[in-house]
Design a protein around this motif. Structure first.
Motif, PDB file in Angstrom:
ATOM      1  N   GLN A 130       0.841  -1.190   0.000  1.00  0.00           N
ATOM      2  CA  GLN A 130       0.000   0.000   0.000  1.00  0.00           C
ATOM      3  C   GLN A 130       0.881   1.246   0.000  1.00  0.00           C
ATOM      4  OE1 GLN A 130      -3.265   0.149  -0.314  1.00  0.00           O
ATOM      5  NE2 GLN A 130      -3.451  -2.077  -0.338  1.00  0.00           N
ATOM      6  N   PRO A 131       0.650   2.202  -0.923  1.00  0.00           N
ATOM      7  CA  PRO A 131       1.440   3.427  -0.941  1.00  0.00           C
ATOM      8  C   PRO A 131       1.253   4.229   0.348  1.00  0.00           C
ATOM      9  CG  PRO A 131       0.181   3.166  -2.985  1.00  0.00           C
ATOM     10  CD  PRO A 131      -0.321   2.141  -2.023  1.00  0.00           C
ATOM     11  N   SER A 132       2.292   4.964   0.733  1.00  0.00           N
ATOM     12  CA  SER A 132       2.211   5.835   1.901  1.00  0.00           C
ATOM     13  C   SER A 132       1.297   7.023   1.598  1.00  0.00           C
ATOM     14  CB  SER A 132       3.611   6.339   2.264  1.00  0.00           C
ATOM     15  OG  SER A 132       3.530   7.376   3.223  1.00  0.00           O
ATOM     16  N   GLN A 133       0.655   7.524   2.644  1.00  0.00           N
ATOM     17  CA  GLN A 133      -0.208   8.701   2.494  1.00  0.00           C
ATOM     18  C   GLN A 133       0.472   9.965   3.004  1.00  0.00           C
ATOM     19  OE1 GLN A 133      -3.099   8.470   0.798  1.00  0.00           O
ATOM     20  NE2 GLN A 133      -2.462   6.323   0.523  1.00  0.00           N
ATOM     21  N   MET A 134       1.777   9.903   3.313  1.00  0.00           N
ATOM     22  CA  MET A 134       2.497  11.066   3.820  1.00  0.00           C
ATOM     23  C   MET A 134       2.640  12.116   2.730  1.00  0.00           C
ATOM     24  SD  MET A 134       6.395  11.297   5.292  1.00  0.00           S
ATOM     25  CE  MET A 134       7.128  11.299   3.659  1.00  0.00           C
ATOM     26  N   PRO A 135       2.220  13.378   2.967  1.00  0.00           N
ATOM     27  CA  PRO A 135       2.372  14.430   1.951  1.00  0.00           C
ATOM     28  C   PRO A 135       3.854  14.717   1.684  1.00  0.00           C
ATOM     29  CG  PRO A 135       0.816  15.085   3.672  1.00  0.00           C
ATOM     30  CD  PRO A 135       1.531  13.864   4.168  1.00  0.00           C
ATOM     31  N   PRO A 136       4.300  14.711   0.438  1.00  0.00           N
ATOM     32  CA  PRO A 136       5.711  14.981   0.126  1.00  0.00           C
ATOM     33  C   PRO A 136       6.083  16.421   0.489  1.00  0.00           C
ATOM     34  CG  PRO A 136       4.572  13.958  -1.732  1.00  0.00           C
ATOM     35  CD  PRO A 136       3.527  14.364  -0.758  1.00  0.00           C
ATOM     36  N   ASP A 137       7.268  16.616   1.047  1.00  0.00           N
ATOM     37  CA  ASP A 137       7.768  17.941   1.390  1.00  0.00           C
ATOM     38  C   ASP A 137       8.338  18.614   0.141  1.00  0.00           C
ATOM     39  OD1 ASP A 137      10.472  19.543   2.325  1.00  0.00           O
ATOM     40  OD2 ASP A 137       8.781  19.857   3.677  1.00  0.00           O
ATOM     41  N   ALA A 138       7.906  19.851  -0.149  1.00  0.00           N
ATOM     42  CA  ALA A 138       8.305  20.544  -1.382  1.00  0.00           C
ATOM     43  C   ALA A 138       9.819  20.740  -1.457  1.00  0.00           C
ATOM     44  CB  ALA A 138       7.588  21.889  -1.481  1.00  0.00           C
ATOM     45  N   ASP A 139      10.440  21.175  -0.352  1.00  0.00           N
ATOM     46  CA  ASP A 139      11.885  21.402  -0.357  1.00  0.00           C
ATOM     47  C   ASP A 139      12.641  20.096  -0.608  1.00  0.00           C
ATOM     48  OD1 ASP A 139      11.518  24.094   0.131  1.00  0.00           O
ATOM     49  OD2 ASP A 139      11.723  23.889   2.313  1.00  0.00           O
ATOM     50  N   LEU A 140      12.156  19.012  -0.021  1.00  0.00           N
ATOM     51  CA  LEU A 140      12.806  17.716  -0.210  1.00  0.00           C
ATOM     52  C   LEU A 140      12.664  17.253  -1.656  1.00  0.00           C
ATOM     53  CD1 LEU A 140      14.322  15.424   1.159  1.00  0.00           C
ATOM     54  CD2 LEU A 140      12.114  14.409   1.785  1.00  0.00           C
ATOM     55  N   VAL A 141      11.513  17.527  -2.254  1.00  0.00           N
ATOM     56  CA  VAL A 141      11.279  17.161  -3.653  1.00  0.00           C
ATOM     57  C   VAL A 141      12.264  17.883  -4.572  1.00  0.00           C
ATOM     58  CG1 VAL A 141       9.661  17.351  -5.584  1.00  0.00           C
ATOM     59  CG2 VAL A 141       8.857  16.575  -3.346  1.00  0.00           C
ATOM     60  N   LEU A 142      12.333  19.206  -4.428  1.00  0.00           N
ATOM     61  CA  LEU A 142      13.223  19.998  -5.289  1.00  0.00           C
ATOM     62  C   LEU A 142      14.684  19.666  -5.026  1.00  0.00           C
ATOM     63  CD1 LEU A 142      11.404  23.461  -5.135  1.00  0.00           C
ATOM     64  CD2 LEU A 142      11.367  21.781  -6.984  1.00  0.00           C
ATOM     65  N   GLY A 143      15.031  19.421  -3.770  1.00  0.00           N
ATOM     66  CA  GLY A 143      16.405  19.044  -3.440  1.00  0.00           C
ATOM     67  C   GLY A 143      16.795  17.719  -4.074  1.00  0.00           C
ATOM     68  N   THR A 144      15.867  16.766  -4.085  1.00  0.00           N
ATOM     69  CA  THR A 144      16.122  15.468  -4.710  1.00  0.00           C
ATOM     70  C   THR A 144      16.375  15.625  -6.198  1.00  0.00           C
ATOM     71  OG1 THR A 144      14.743  14.341  -3.064  1.00  0.00           O
ATOM     72  CG2 THR A 144      15.176  13.178  -5.127  1.00  0.00           C
ATOM     73  N   VAL A 145      15.536  16.426  -6.862  1.00  0.00           N
ATOM     74  CA  VAL A 145      15.707  16.673  -8.296  1.00  0.00           C
ATOM     75  C   VAL A 145      17.076  17.271  -8.587  1.00  0.00           C
ATOM     76  CG1 VAL A 145      14.880  18.019 -10.263  1.00  0.00           C
ATOM     77  CG2 VAL A 145      13.240  16.890  -8.749  1.00  0.00           C
ATOM     78  N   LEU A 146      17.459  18.269  -7.792  1.00  0.00           N
ATOM     79  CA  LEU A 146      18.742  18.943  -8.001  1.00  0.00           C
ATOM     80  C   LEU A 146      19.914  17.995  -7.781  1.00  0.00           C
ATOM     81  CD1 LEU A 146      20.239  21.594  -8.560  1.00  0.00           C
ATOM     82  CD2 LEU A 146      20.132  22.092  -6.108  1.00  0.00           C
ATOM     83  N   VAL A 147      19.861  17.192  -6.732  1.00  0.00           N
ATOM     84  CA  VAL A 147      20.947  16.254  -6.429  1.00  0.00           C
ATOM     85  C   VAL A 147      21.125  15.256  -7.567  1.00  0.00           C
ATOM     86  CG1 VAL A 147      21.618  14.331  -4.946  1.00  0.00           C
ATOM     87  CG2 VAL A 147      20.842  16.477  -3.934  1.00  0.00           C
ATOM     88  N   VAL A 148      20.024  14.714  -8.081  1.00  0.00           N
ATOM     89  CA  VAL A 148      20.104  13.738  -9.168  1.00  0.00           C
ATOM     90  C   VAL A 148      20.742  14.353 -10.402  1.00  0.00           C
ATOM     91  CG1 VAL A 148      18.742  12.361 -10.785  1.00  0.00           C
ATOM     92  CG2 VAL A 148      18.179  12.336  -8.358  1.00  0.00           C
TER      93      VAL A 148
END
Length: 301
Positions: A130-148
């Motif tokens: 079952q997928p998690s229902q935790m709302p993704p954090d915007a800063d963490l999302v953008l940081g992940t994109v940048l790191v990749v």
């Protein structure tokens, strides 16, 4: 397993079959390009030669179909459920590649492939359905994109002067990072839309998800050219699974079952998978060893 999870697994298997066909065709066409005297590095001449080969485009078409099916699968199930199934593409691609090249598969190749699949199957068995229902954090999302993006660019440039096989492994790994990040970002997009998040955040994620697959395809072709199917595809698939599942765990809050025990078992499964990966890389024929098999199928200059 829920109905949605069952659909996700079935779609992921179909996607793996399409990816296997894509890998076998693209690997063959890169070998023929090399054999035709067009081994000109990672620059435009090499890719220009590939673009003139219809069967290479057939491999790209199979990859696109596989990607579309994979995207639908991610709409039904979590990354930690869907992603590890993609490793079956390696088992399917080995006999396809051997058939196209009219060669026998070495015993060590089968052993490495089976061990790799067993390790990743362990990760699949521990995945939450079952997928998690935790709302993704915007800063963490953008940081992940940048790191990749930064890691992919830096490692690719740094590998330019390495010997052929290590360069193939490194670039296949970066290709896997890009592919896995794409899967993670696609799943993330579903969540962001579902949660009604900012259109700008969704647009940034979609932009990265559009750029990364192109980089992944280009890097994978040079990995096939320098290291063949075993080094290229096995490394790419392994890193693909790890990168996507890392995004699922870190950004989306997905978890392995059984708590701490599950995490330990996941670590053991990862070690088994890496052992199989190393065996495959060491056992597969190099492009130079394949040359006699492809010499009669491509014109020489």
């Amino acid at each position: 397993m829920t109905a949605h999870s069952t659909i996700a697994v079935a779609l992921a298997c179909c996607s793996a079959l399409a990816y296997a066909l894509s890998a076998a065709l693209q690997r063959r066409e890169t070998a023929r390009t090399v054999d035709a005297g067009e081994r000109t590095g990672a620059g435009l001449p090499f890719f220009g030669a590939l673009l003139r080969r219809p069967w290479w485009w057939g491999g790209v078409a199979a990859m696109v179909v596989g990607a579309m099916i994979h995207v639908v699968a991610l709409g039904f199930g979590s990354i930690t459920l869907v992603q590890p199934i993609g490793v079956t593409a390696l088992i399917l691609a080995l006999p396809l590649d051997a058939w196209l090249e009219k060669r026998r598969i070495h015993r060590a190749e089968w052993v490495g492939a089976v061990v790799l699949v067993i390790g990743l199957a362990g990760l699949f068995g521990l995945a939450e359905h079952q997928p998690s229902q935790m709302p993704p954090d915007a800063d963490l999302v953008l940081g992940t994109v940048l790191v990749v993006l930064v890691v992919a660019a830096v490692v690719t440039v740094a590998s330019g002067r390495a010997p052929a096989v290590p360069r193939a492994v490194v670039r296949a790994a970066v290709s896997g990072l890009c592919a896995g990040a794409t899967s993670g970002l696609v799943r993330l997009t579903f969540r962001l839309v579902q949660d009604g998040r900012s259109p700008w955040l969704i647009a940034a994620v979609l932009a990265a998800a559009a750029i990364l697959p192109v980089a992944s395809i280009m890097l994978l072709q040079t990995a096939y050219r320098d290291g063949g199917l075993d080094a290229g595809l096995s490394t790419q698939i392994t890193v693909d699974q790890v990168a996507a599942m890392a995004i699922g765990i870190v950004v989306l809050g997905e978890r392995f079952s059984l708590g701490v025990s599950g995490a330990v078992l996941a670590g053991v499964s990862a070690v088994v998978a890496v052992t199989g990966l190393v065996t495959l890389i060491r056992s597969g024929p190099t492009p130079e060893q394949r040359a006699p098999a492809t010499a009669g199928t491509a014109p020489h200059r």
